[in-house]
Design a protein around this motif. Structure first.
Motif, PDB file in Angstrom:
ATOM      1  N   ASP A   7       0.267  -0.967  -0.154  1.00 20.38           N
ATOM      2  CA  ASP A   7       0.141   0.170   0.078  1.00 20.38           C
ATOM      3  C   ASP A   7       0.596   1.681   0.316  1.00 20.38           C
ATOM      4  N   ARG A   8       0.560   2.162   0.132  1.00 22.99           N
ATOM      5  CA  ARG A   8       0.580   3.597  -0.833  1.00 22.99           C
ATOM      6  C   ARG A   8       1.898   4.002   0.527  1.00 22.99           C
ATOM      7  N   GLU A   9       0.768   3.700   1.851  1.00 19.66           N
ATOM      8  CA  GLU A   9       1.250   4.240   3.385  1.00 19.66           C
ATOM      9  C   GLU A   9       1.978   3.672   2.874  1.00 19.66           C
ATOM     10  N   THR A  10       2.560   2.348   3.370  1.00 20.88           N
ATOM     11  CA  THR A  10       3.883   1.701   3.906  1.00 20.88           C
ATOM     12  C   THR A  10       5.320   2.350   2.476  1.00 20.88           C
ATOM     13  N   LEU A  11       5.242   2.416   1.141  1.00 20.31           N
ATOM     14  CA  LEU A  11       6.050   3.228   0.946  1.00 20.31           C
ATOM     15  C   LEU A  11       6.055   4.523   0.874  1.00 20.31           C
ATOM     16  N   ARG A  12       5.051   4.901   1.133  1.00 10.51           N
ATOM     17  CA  ARG A  12       5.158   6.733   1.965  1.00 10.51           C
ATOM     18  C   ARG A  12       6.240   6.413   3.645  1.00 10.51           C
ATOM     19  N   GLU A  13       6.090   5.760   4.190  1.00 13.18           N
ATOM     20  CA  GLU A  13       6.304   5.636   5.128  1.00 13.18           C
ATOM     21  C   GLU A  13       8.144   5.353   5.461  1.00 13.18           C
ATOM     22  N   LEU A  14       8.643   4.615   4.862  1.00  6.98           N
ATOM     23  CA  LEU A  14       9.867   3.480   4.062  1.00  6.98           C
ATOM     24  C   LEU A  14      10.641   5.203   2.854  1.00  6.98           C
ATOM     25  N   ALA A  15       9.532   5.771   2.632  1.00  9.05           N
ATOM     26  CA  ALA A  15      10.154   6.798   1.472  1.00  9.05           C
ATOM     27  C   ALA A  15      10.659   8.153   3.142  1.00  9.05           C
ATOM     28  N   ASP A  16       9.910   8.465   3.434  1.00 11.41           N
ATOM     29  CA  ASP A  16      10.074   8.744   4.255  1.00 11.41           C
ATOM     30  C   ASP A  16      11.686   8.977   5.201  1.00 11.41           C
TER      31      ASP A  16
END
Length: 95
Positions: A7-16
């Motif tokens: 999911d995008r939320e997990t990707l966003r957390e990892l990217a952050d």
């Protein structure tokens, strides 16, 4: 079998947290969805994949201003593409 449905939320957390692969995956998802604002934001965050995808789109439509903006945001290949497009008419005039 591996779960590739992240999911995008997990990707966003990892990217952050500095994960460049997650940032690239977000760029791919934004491109597929046609979310140019998100792609631009990802470029501003340092995603070279977003720069590539935006450059490809801008070059296809001949959007010189967008190519300059992408170059100014740090994706140098957009400047190369911009220069190529700017030189193309002059080269044809010489023939």
């Amino acid at each position: 079998m591996t779960n590739t449905n992240i999911d995008r939320e997990t990707l966003r957390e990892l990217a952050d947290e500095g994960n460049e692969n997650a940032l690239d995956r977000l760029a791919e998802l934004a491109d597929a969805a046609g979310e140019l604002g998100e792609l631009s934001g990802l470029l501003d965050e340092g995603s070279m994949r977003a720069g590539f995808l935006l450059t490809r789109r801008a070059a296809a439509t001949g959007d010189l201003r967008e190519l300059q903006r992408i170059c100014d945001a740090g994706y140098d290949e957009a400047g190369d593409e911009l220069n190529r497009l700017l030189k193309a008419p002059a080269d044809r005039d010489r023939d």
